[in-house]
Design a protein around this motif. Structure first.
Motif, PDB file in Angstrom:
ATOM      1  N   VAL A   8      -4.130  12.553  -2.817  1.00 29.25           N
ATOM      2  CA  VAL A   8      -3.058  11.646  -2.395  1.00 29.25           C
ATOM      3  C   VAL A   8      -2.064  11.423  -3.545  1.00 29.25           C
ATOM      4  O   VAL A   8      -0.852  11.346  -3.331  1.00 29.25           O
ATOM      5  N   GLU A   9      -2.570  11.324  -4.761  1.00 29.83           N
ATOM      6  CA  GLU A   9      -1.698  11.070  -5.916  1.00 29.83           C
ATOM      7  C   GLU A   9      -0.889  12.286  -6.317  1.00 29.83           C
ATOM      8  O   GLU A   9       0.303  12.182  -6.627  1.00 29.83           O
ATOM      9  N   ALA A  24      -8.261   9.929   5.880  1.00 31.06           N
ATOM     10  CA  ALA A  24      -7.519   9.562   4.664  1.00 31.06           C
ATOM     11  C   ALA A  24      -6.023   9.828   4.839  1.00 31.06           C
ATOM     12  O   ALA A  24      -5.174   9.023   4.420  1.00 31.06           O
ATOM     13  N   GLU A  25      -5.673  10.933   5.478  1.00 35.39           N
ATOM     14  CA  GLU A  25      -4.257  11.227   5.725  1.00 35.39           C
ATOM     15  C   GLU A  25      -3.610  10.150   6.596  1.00 35.39           C
ATOM     16  O   GLU A  25      -2.500   9.691   6.321  1.00 35.39           O
ATOM     17  N   ASP A  26      -4.317   9.774   7.665  1.00 36.22           N
ATOM     18  CA  ASP A  26      -3.770   8.746   8.551  1.00 36.22           C
ATOM     19  C   ASP A  26      -3.608   7.417   7.833  1.00 36.22           C
ATOM     20  O   ASP A  26      -2.600   6.712   7.990  1.00 36.22           O
ATOM     21  N   LEU A  27      -4.608   7.061   7.032  1.00 31.49           N
ATOM     22  CA  LEU A  27      -4.614   5.763   6.380  1.00 31.49           C
ATOM     23  C   LEU A  27      -3.635   5.691   5.205  1.00 31.49           C
ATOM     24  O   LEU A  27      -2.892   4.711   5.062  1.00 31.49           O
ATOM     25  N   LEU A  28      -3.592   6.739   4.362  1.00 34.88           N
ATOM     26  CA  LEU A  28      -2.860   6.672   3.103  1.00 34.88           C
ATOM     27  C   LEU A  28      -1.470   7.310   3.166  1.00 34.88           C
ATOM     28  O   LEU A  28      -0.562   6.870   2.460  1.00 34.88           O
ATOM     29  N   LEU A  29      -1.308   8.346   3.945  1.00 38.60           N
ATOM     30  CA  LEU A  29      -0.037   9.073   3.968  1.00 38.60           C
ATOM     31  C   LEU A  29       0.799   8.764   5.203  1.00 38.60           C
ATOM     32  O   LEU A  29       2.020   8.905   5.172  1.00 38.60           O
ATOM     33  N   LYS A  30       0.132   8.341   6.293  1.00 38.58           N
ATOM     34  CA  LYS A  30       0.860   8.046   7.523  1.00 38.58           C
ATOM     35  C   LYS A  30       0.892   6.557   7.840  1.00 38.58           C
ATOM     36  O   LYS A  30       1.395   6.151   8.887  1.00 38.58           O
TER      37      LYS A  30
END
Length: 566
Positions: A473-474, A534-540
């Protein structure tokens, strides 16, 4: 009969002839000899040929100190003896009497001599170079001026002592006049001087340089860049743009004033700078202090102590630096309620403008930031930024106000803020990129706070999977490939599973043993579900995906046989 032996000379022989060079004299060329010959013959025919036309008043009373009166009184006596070399020699060596007549006596003696092959050289940085014949104790400038009386500028030097006493002379190709104690330049002199000035001008009674029009000069219209307005005593008006002044090889005032003695253009012309800051109200007068400073700059320019190229900046600065309220940005002015427009005009991105605004909110006094980076604290409630770009102003403000920006905008304080502040002081990175990266890193850190577990709170190899998610993510998934390869034991199997989830196993299979590949292959479904959550929570920004992430992590714990979950 045998010839005698040739004379033998040795190095260092003192009997050899030596060439002696005397400074200030030279062998005159044929052209110089002819020109001097013509000038001296004219002087011999008419000893008063170098005297200007008298148009001013002369005080010829007995106790008068009028220098021109004294010169004119003695001049006929010297002229009458022009063919008496013996008398001329005595007069040119005499210390008393009129200094102009002393130089005239020496020049008349030189005119009666035939040899003119050796001449003296007179050099002046303003009036140029001229050859003359030096005779007697007269001043070099007087001798050079009398013997070059056809030179419109050189002949003025004869009357330097008279000019010091307050008398005025004007010379041009078509004439030479004396106007007494009042500077009264003839129209012919003004026209000739402007025709031969260092800047090409158009027009007649009203003249202007390239970039202006006659109507602008006549109607005194203001322009964005400003222009210089000159008005001579005879009513002639001249308009000069900053661009024309910047390109002049010779200072304009000097090119005009060298035709008068004393060379003080300020006594025969008035200068005015036609400009006001953009945004300044039409009905509002400029500050009195600014007008005084502007007058000092223009007077210095008229007296040839200020370069043409620097005049426009100095004039604008005189006005801008005297404004004591609102916001000054470059050449623009904004009222106290025009802060948004002030910030919007600054060149830079939104992060940089936000940093400038933060500093302005923290100030209790006025401030002036110069283009060289010097920050001045002002008593007046005014913000002055000479440079309109955000970056140089932030560079100047960062040492004293950087910690304020970090605390107020980004919520960073203490040792962490001091470390970031010191690092930026050393790196001097562009503030646009620096603040953007800082904001991005803080944004990512806040996003990672949405994860259910703290860093290293999970048992192995779940903590490794959580670390890979955070790193991806970073810094992006590509940056995690190297980290996935370096696991040991169960972490190696988790790394293989991670590479499978992201389809990056083609060239890395040989790095993993068979057991790790077998285990990691079994964990792929659970790890894929973890990454999707993780994509849904952190990036979307789907906050509901936090439950999916926790469920996927428990599935991965069950598949990998990890210890109890916290």
């Amino acid at each position: 009969m045998a010839k005698p032996p040739a004379e033998v000379r040795f190095p260092g022989d003192r009997t050899r002839r030596k060439k002696i060079r005397v400074r200030g004299i030279k062998q005159a060329s044929k052209e110089i000899q002819q020109r001097l010959g013509r000038n001296l013959q004219e002087l011999l025919d008419d000893p008063e040929v170098f005297v200007p036309e008298i148009r001013g008043n002369i005080d010829g009373s007995f106790f008068s100190k009028d220098k021109m009166a004294k010169t004119l009184k003695e001049l006929p006596a010297v002229a009458a003896k022009r063919n008496d070399p013996r008398w001329l020699r005595k007069r040119m060596a005499k210390k008393g009497g009129d200094p102009v007549c002393r130089a005239l006596a020496g020049s008349l003696l030189a005119a009666s001599e035939e040899g003119r092959s050796t001449v003296a050289v007179f050099k002046n940085p303003l009036y140029g170079v001229s050859s003359y014949i030096r005779r007697g104790n007269g001043k070099q400038s007087h001798l050079a001026g009398i013997q070059n009386h056809t030179h419109s500028k050189m002949r003025l030097l004869v009357w330097d002592e008279h000019a010091k006493s307050g008398q005025w002379f004007f010379s041009w190709d078509g004439g030479f006049v004396f106007t007494g104690s009042e500077p009264d330049p003839p129209d012919e002199w003004v026209d000739w001087s402007l025709d031969n000035a260092s800047i090409e001008l158009s027009g007649g009674d009203v003249r202007w340089s390239r970039g202006l029009e006659e109507s602008i000069v006549l109607e005194r219209e203001l322009t964005d860049s400003g222009w210089l307005r000159l008005e001579f005593l005879n009513g002639t008006i001249v308009g000069l743009t900053p661009a024309a002044l910047a390109k002049s090889e010779e200072q304009f005032a000097q090119s005009v004033a060298m035709g008068m003695m004393p060379p003080r253009l300020s006594d025969v012309a008035e200068a005015e700078w036609m400009w006001r800051p953009e945004g300044w109200p039409e009905g509002r007068a400029l500050p009195a202090e600014g007008k005084e400073n502007l007058e000092e700059v223009l007077t210095a320019w008229l007296r040839m102590s200020f370069e043409d190229a620097a005049l426009a900046v100095a004039c604008r600065s005189s006005i801008l630096n005297s404004i004591s309220d609102g916001y000054v940005l470059g050449t623009h002015w904004f009222a106290e309620d025009g802060r948004d427009g002030f910030l919007e005009l600054m060149a830079g991105n939104s992060e940089e403008r936000r940093g400038i605004a933060c500093v302005l909110d923290s100030l209790n006094t006025g401030i002036h930031i110069r283009t060289d980076g010097l920050v001045l604290v002002l008593e007046e409630d005014v913000i002055r930024l000479e440079d309109s770009a955000c970056h140089p102003n932030l560079v100047a403000l960062w040492p004293d106000h950087g910690l304020t920006i970090l605390d107020e905008i980004y919520g960073i304080s203490g040792s962490e803020a001091e470390a970031i502040h010191a690092k930026q002081m050393q790196r001097k990175q562009g503030f646009g990129a620096f603040l953007r990266e800082l904001g991005k890193s803080l944004s990512t850190a806040k996003r990672l706070e949405r994860l259910p577990w703290e860093i290293a709170a999970l048992p192995s190899p779940l903590d490794f999977a959580d670390a890979l998610v955070r790193h991806a993510v970073e810094n992006g998934v590509a940056a995690t490939v190297s980290k996935a390869r370096k696991g040991k034991g169960l972490e190696m199997a988790m790394g293989w599973a991670w590479l499978n989830v992201h389809e990056r196993t083609e060239s890395d299979a040989w790095r993993f043993d068979e057991a790790s590949r077998d285990k990691g292959g079994d964990w792929v479904p659970a790890l894929r579900a973890l990454w999707d959550a993780a994509e849904d929570l952190l990036l979307k920004d789907n906050l509901d995906a936090a439950q999916d992430y926790e469920a996927a992590m428990r599935w991965l714990a069950e598949a990998s046989g990890a210890g109890p979950m916290p």
